[in-house]
Design an enzyme around this catalytic site. Structure first.
Site, PDB file in Angstrom:
ATOM      1  N   HIS A 190       0.813  -1.212   0.000  1.00  0.00           N
ATOM      2  CA  HIS A 190       0.000   0.000   0.000  1.00  0.00           C
ATOM      3  C   HIS A 190       0.846   1.261   0.000  1.00  0.00           C
ATOM      4  CE1 HIS A 190      -3.382  -2.573   1.649  1.00  0.00           C
ATOM      5  NE2 HIS A 190      -3.672  -2.212   0.441  1.00  0.00           N
ATOM      6  N   GLU A 433      -8.623 -11.576 -26.360  1.00  0.00           N
ATOM      7  CA  GLU A 433      -7.412 -11.942 -25.605  1.00  0.00           C
ATOM      8  C   GLU A 433      -7.282 -13.450 -25.423  1.00  0.00           C
ATOM      9  OE1 GLU A 433      -7.485 -10.116 -21.724  1.00  0.00           O
ATOM     10  OE2 GLU A 433      -9.620 -10.481 -21.452  1.00  0.00           O
ATOM     11  N   ASP A 457      -2.782 -10.867 -22.453  1.00  0.00           N
ATOM     12  CA  ASP A 457      -3.258 -12.240 -22.328  1.00  0.00           C
ATOM     13  C   ASP A 457      -3.182 -12.993 -23.651  1.00  0.00           C
ATOM     14  OD1 ASP A 457      -3.935 -12.827 -19.637  1.00  0.00           O
ATOM     15  OD2 ASP A 457      -5.496 -11.301 -19.769  1.00  0.00           O
ATOM     16  N   CYS A 504      -5.450  -2.667 -26.315  1.00  0.00           N
ATOM     17  CA  CYS A 504      -5.263  -2.119 -24.969  1.00  0.00           C
ATOM     18  C   CYS A 504      -4.214  -2.874 -24.151  1.00  0.00           C
ATOM     19  CB  CYS A 504      -6.593  -2.093 -24.215  1.00  0.00           C
ATOM     20  SG  CYS A 504      -7.271  -3.723 -23.899  1.00  0.00           S
TER      21      CYS A 504
HETATM   22  C1  PEP Z   1      -4.661  -7.662 -21.694  1.00  0.00           C
HETATM   23  O1  PEP Z   1      -4.809  -8.843 -21.354  1.00  0.00           O
HETATM   24  O2  PEP Z   1      -3.977  -7.300 -22.663  1.00  0.00           O
HETATM   25  C2  PEP Z   1      -5.297  -6.578 -20.914  1.00  0.00           C
HETATM   26  C3  PEP Z   1      -5.253  -5.330 -21.318  1.00  0.00           C
HETATM   27  O3  PEP Z   1      -5.904  -6.901 -19.752  1.00  0.00           O
HETATM   28  P1  PEP Z   1      -5.142  -7.266 -18.380  1.00  0.00           P
HETATM   29  O4  PEP Z   1      -3.709  -6.866 -18.534  1.00  0.00           O
HETATM   30  O5  PEP Z   1      -5.863  -6.502 -17.336  1.00  0.00           O
HETATM   31  O6  PEP Z   1      -5.339  -8.753 -18.291  1.00  0.00           O
HETATM   32 MG    MG Z   2      -6.340  -9.482 -20.028  1.00  0.00          MG
END
Ligand code: PEP
Ligand code: MG
Length: 576
Positions: A190, A433, A457, A504
């Site tokens: 934290h 993903e 992922d 993303c």
């Molecule tokens: C991903 O898997 O690319 C993603 C953006 O989600 P996270 O990193 O939260 O699994």
């Molecule tokens: Mg992900």
């Protein structure tokens, strides 16, 4: 003397050390008379009340000073203090062993903290710090509320300690902290979370012996980016770090100048660069940096650092605040992506040998529709205040998508029947993903409003390489031709169906990948806030037509290394 530590909050701090004395309480050795037990229990309860009042006031200070999420840490402390298991244990020790309240509190604290320290999970281990912090606070009040020692210096200082609990951090007044160096604590502690939120450089994992040899007043350099602590460095090293610090500041300032430029290549192709966030604080930082929207709000982080599921109203208030702060800019809320490495202590999930392949994300949302519904209600209601999108994590089949959409339909019907104000036509998209989703992208594209490619992922699942496992880290290769082909297939399927596709995952934050997005017709990428401006700089220097040529060449490559060389070469060409 140089040591290798881990950087848990980036930036460089140069200044004098203040070594935090470890708090050892002088507890009077006196056993309890039978007759005193009631009196002693009254004393215990009064100590608990004083600790609670103090925690509530710290919580409200932190809310003002840093933000809602960090204030939530003290909810966890209050929950420990109110936990009947903890207090019953203290009472039992007092009764069975005729111990004074102070001894019993110390024993119960040690017992529970050690239980957490033994767990094979960094996050849970760090919760032991919270228990010790609460135990120390209670002891302080039982022993007459002696005030904690304050730093002997007026000037800002670098804090050196075995560990720094969140409340110690607050008590010291973070305004005077240049940097922090601790023996214990990791990136998810934290205190590290708060240090990052306040831009205070911090390293953890310093050698215990080194920590004991540092004296208050020693000159230190903390390099939180590289993970280094330098003790009594030479004059020339100080000058070098001073220059680095200034360079870092200049780089950030100069990047700031491009914050308001339109995100277009030299030949006029636009690519939206948005932020990935996990709290309202990060949203504030991204707005400050001039980032014009959020491509991924990882809502699961709002469920951490607390002891129970946030209710609909609480979630609604947070989501609505985000929408209002964003004033009409894009904002994508991802439904809870828990499970895998993101466990939530109060949501019981089965022990799994292979959590990444187990009950995770949409699989949990469909198994625990109660959680899903509450979150959907809050998001849909917040959508009445601005344009938002909803993103479903880890969808791997049409059945999963359809079942999730059916829940969304039912929730809307419920809200309509109640006469609630909400965003009825919210765009619903899915993360791409899981390899099966990428392969079936053409079928899925007909039933959703947008795609968002989650490369973090996708890479782990396509290559069968655990993204959390150091031992196979060298095999985790986002530029692997198999990954690129799935990305291309997904982009093509989205284009054929006429739906937008964004990216993303962390790969979006690597400028080397820009030709991929520009060449494949991707219109939006999102990444951690710190990466946005460096990627934008690379975008402004590139040409989309050149990227398309380069990409064709990259797709003819057979190995990841060749792909990277091709992209890099092309990158130099495009930035000329
Ligand atoms: C991903 O898997 O690319 C993603 C953006 O989600 P996270 O990193 O939260 O699994
Ligand atoms: Mg992900």
């Amino acid at each position: 003397m140089i040591h290798s530590e881990i950087g848990v909050s980036p930036g460089i701090a140069i200044g004098r050390a203040y070594v935090l004395p470890s708090s050892e309480w002088d507890i009077p050795e006196r056993d309890l008379e039978e007759a005193d037990l009631t009196e002693e229990i009254d004393k215990l309860l009064s100590g608990v009340r004083q600790s609670k009042t103090e925690l509530e006031s710290i919580r409200s200070d932190i809310r003002e000073l840093i933000g809602e999420e960090e204030a939530g840490i003290f909810n966890a402390h209050l929950a420990i203090l109110e936990d009947p298991i903890f207090l019953n244990e203290v009472r039992e020790i007092m009764r069975l062993r005729a111990s004074r309240a102070e001894h019993a509190v110390q024993e119960a604290t040690d017992k529970f903290a050690s239980m957490f320290e033994l767990l094979d999970d960094d996050y849970m281990k760090e919760r032991a710090d919270d228990i010790r912090d609460v135990g120390n606070r209670l002891l302080k009040h039982l022993l007459g509320g002696g005030s904690e020692e304050s730093p002997p210096m007026e000037a800002p200082y670098i804090l050196v300690a075995k560990e720094v609990t969140p409340s110690r951090f607050v008590n010291l007044g973070p305004g005077n902290l240049l940097g922090i160096a601790t023996v214990m604590g990791g990136k998810t502690s934290h205190t590290a979370i708060m240090a990052r939120a306040m831009g205070i450089p911090m390293v953890s994992g310093i050698d215990g012996k080194l920590q004991r040899t540092i004296q208050t007043g020693d000159l230190l350099i903390v390099d939180g980016g590289e993970g280094r602590l330098l003790v009594n460095p030479t004059g020339s090293t100080v000058e070098e770090y001073q220059r680095r610090k200034e360079r870092q500041q200049e780089e950030r300032n100069s990047l700031q100048r491009i914050a308001s430029c339109p995100p277009v290549t030299q030949d006029g192709r636009r690519l939206e660069i948005l932020a990935n966030i996990s709290s309202l604080n990060e949203l504030d930082r991204s707005i400050q940096e001039g980032i014009p929207g959020v491509g991924l709000f990882r809502t699961e982080f709002l469920f951490m650092d607390r002891s129970s599921v946030p209710g609909e109203e609480e979630q609604y208030r947070i989501y609505k605040e985000a929408v209002e702060k964003h004033r009409g800019n894009p904002l994508v809320f991802r439904a809870l992506d828990i499970g895998g490495d993101k466990a939530i202590s109060y949501i019981a999930l089965p022990e799994e040998d292979n959590p990444s392949l187990g009950l995770r994300a949409v699989r949990i949302l469909l198994a625990r529709k109660d959680l899903f519904r509450v979150q959907l209600r809050a998001i849909l209601r917040a959508g009445a205040y601005g344009p938002i999108r909803l993103l479903l994590p880890m969808v791997g089949s049409l059945d999963e998508l359809r079942e999730a959409k059916e829940v969304i339909r039912q929730v809307k019907e419920e809200l309509r029947a109640e006469g609630a104000v909400f965003l009825d036509n919210i765009p619903v998209g899915i993360m791409i993903e899981v390899p099966s989703a990428a392969v079936l992208a053409d079928l899925l594209a007909r039933e959703v409003d947008f795609f968002s490619i989650g490369t973090n992922d996708l890479v782990q699942y396509v290559l069968a390489v655990d993204r959390m496992n150091e031992a196979v880290a060298s095999l985790y290769e986002p530029f692997h031709p198999a990954v690129l082909r799935l990305i291309r297939h997904t982009a093509q399927a989205a284009a054929d169906a006429g739906i937008p596709v964004g990216v993303c995952g962390e790969l979006a934050g690597d400028p080397l990948a820009l030709p991929l997005w520009l060449g494949l017709g991707i219109r939006e990428i999102s990444m951690s806030v710190q990466s946005c401006l460096p990627v934008k700089k690379a975008l402004l220097e590139s040409r989309a037509d050149r990227c398309r040529e380069v990409l064709e060449e990259a797709f003819r490559c057979q190995r990841a290394e060749e792909v990277k060389e091709t992209l890099a070469k092309a990158w130099e060409d495009t930035s000329r």
